[in-house]
Design an enzyme around this catalytic site. Structure first.
Site, PDB file in Angstrom:
ATOM      1  N   ARG A 130     -28.708   2.920  32.142  1.00  0.00           N
ATOM      2  CA  ARG A 130     -29.215   2.257  33.343  1.00  0.00           C
ATOM      3  C   ARG A 130     -30.742   2.298  33.268  1.00  0.00           C
ATOM      4  NH1 ARG A 130     -25.136   5.872  35.053  1.00  0.00           N
ATOM      5  NH2 ARG A 130     -23.309   4.824  35.953  1.00  0.00           N
ATOM      6  N   LYS A 155     -26.288   8.737  37.341  1.00  0.00           N
ATOM      7  CA  LYS A 155     -25.716   8.358  38.632  1.00  0.00           C
ATOM      8  C   LYS A 155     -24.760   9.449  39.106  1.00  0.00           C
ATOM      9  CE  LYS A 155     -23.559   4.440  40.968  1.00  0.00           C
ATOM     10  NZ  LYS A 155     -22.979   3.085  40.795  1.00  0.00           N
ATOM     11  N   HIS A 219     -29.428  -4.722  33.714  1.00  0.00           N
ATOM     12  CA  HIS A 219     -28.117  -4.063  33.765  1.00  0.00           C
ATOM     13  C   HIS A 219     -27.085  -4.807  32.916  1.00  0.00           C
ATOM     14  CE1 HIS A 219     -26.020  -0.721  35.561  1.00  0.00           C
ATOM     15  NE2 HIS A 219     -24.975  -1.485  35.833  1.00  0.00           N
ATOM     16  N   ARG A 222     -26.371  -3.114  29.647  1.00  0.00           N
ATOM     17  CA  ARG A 222     -25.367  -2.040  29.735  1.00  0.00           C
ATOM     18  C   ARG A 222     -23.953  -2.636  29.703  1.00  0.00           C
ATOM     19  NH1 ARG A 222     -24.248   3.259  31.886  1.00  0.00           N
ATOM     20  NH2 ARG A 222     -22.703   3.226  33.554  1.00  0.00           N
ATOM     21  N   HIS A 245     -18.791   6.755  33.751  1.00  0.00           N
ATOM     22  CA  HIS A 245     -17.979   6.271  34.865  1.00  0.00           C
ATOM     23  C   HIS A 245     -17.091   7.394  35.399  1.00  0.00           C
ATOM     24  CE1 HIS A 245     -18.189   1.754  33.579  1.00  0.00           C
ATOM     25  NE2 HIS A 245     -19.243   2.148  34.273  1.00  0.00           N
ATOM     26  N   TYR A 254     -14.273  -4.319  31.634  1.00  0.00           N
ATOM     27  CA  TYR A 254     -14.841  -4.849  30.389  1.00  0.00           C
ATOM     28  C   TYR A 254     -13.772  -5.385  29.444  1.00  0.00           C
ATOM     29  CZ  TYR A 254     -19.037  -2.607  32.099  1.00  0.00           C
ATOM     30  OH  TYR A 254     -20.106  -2.236  32.881  1.00  0.00           O
TER      31      TYR A 254
END
Length: 269
Positions: A130, A155, A219, A222, A245, A254
């Site tokens: 990120r 995150k 982004h 990514r 995640h 994805y």
């Protein structure tokens, strides 16, 4: 600002900070709580009806969902009670990420002449970072021998390990030669840490010079990282860990973006 509202906002903020909520989430929640409390002071409904009436006045589905999440947190963390209103129908929109092809990545990088900027964009894509993570990278977070990057407090304030491209090692070695391990990896001309907005501008400046017409952002690099790994046959559970995640469901999106997934499974027939 009304003292009652100010006190409640301060209380919620303290609770969110202590629970490691991100800066952007805290900012959003405080905004929605202030709106809700202002509405509450003007209306003498019961708690349940008050929440229902407040949410009904919000046209955007996403804003309504965030408002409800804010109110739930407010009741749980500040009021210390269960939220009296249940809203099951509002769910966050699952947006399909926009990605760049490998050829488009090459085209984009070809427009970045500054070595620092080239490495920033390369690491964003090649390691799936990120923007907030790449600007906080320190030299000591790199393991050049094993081609790894340690992401500290990503995150959700969680640490993780991701991969580093072998192609970048020599350039990075030159960049960090003679520098302290505690320094930020990427520093501006004035020897300061890059900010997020500057990195985003670097990306857009390069994008403008290409023939790419897709509506993409930093982004998207990514998203492209994850999609290209899936197309290369990398297990989605590994990609989940690389991206940091919390849920595999987030990574699963994805799969829908991959056009050239390698299928090694044979039919039992």
């Amino acid at each position: 600002m009304d003292k009652f509202i100010e006190e409640k906002l301060k209380n919620l903020k303290t609770n969110l900070v202590n629970r490691n909520y991100s800066t952007n989430t805290i900012k959003s929640y405080l905004y929605y709580l202030e709106e809700f409390l202002k509405f509450s002071l003007k209306n003498e409904f019961s708690p349940e009806k008050r929440i229902e009436a407040f949410l009904e006045n919000i046209k955007s589905e996403e804003s309504r969902r965030l408002s409800y999440q804010t109110i739930k947190c407010f009741y749980e963390f500040v009021v210390k009670k269960e939220c009296p209103y249940i809203l099951n129908k509002v769910r966050g929109k699952q947006r399909i990420p926009m990605i760049l092809s490998k050829d488009e990545i090459v085209e984009l990088l070809a427009q970045v002449k500054n070595n620092n900027h080239y490495l920033i964009i390369s690491v964003l894509y090649g390691s799936g970072l990120r923007v907030s993570e790449v600007v906080k990278l320190k030299i000591c977070h790199l393991d050049l021998e094993n081609l790894k990057i340690i992401i500290k407090e990503g995150k959700g304030k969680k640490d993780r390990i991701t991969i580093l491209s072998q192609k970048l090692v020599d350039k990075i070695k030159k960049l960090i030669e003679g520098r302290s391990p505690k320094e930020y990896l990427f520093k501006t001309i004035s020897n300061k840490q890059y900010n997020i907005r500057t990195v985003q501008q670097i990306f857009y400046n390069a994008l403008k010079k290409t023939n790419i017409t897709k509506k993409v952002s930093c982004h998207s690099l990514r998203h492209s990282f994850a999609t290209h790994l899936i197309e290369s046959g990398v297990d989605i559970r590994i990609i989940k860990k690389l991206l940091g995640h919390k849920s595999i469901k987030t990574t699963m999106i994805y799969l829908n973006l991959s056009e050239n997934i390698k299928i090694d499974i044979q039919s039992p027939l």
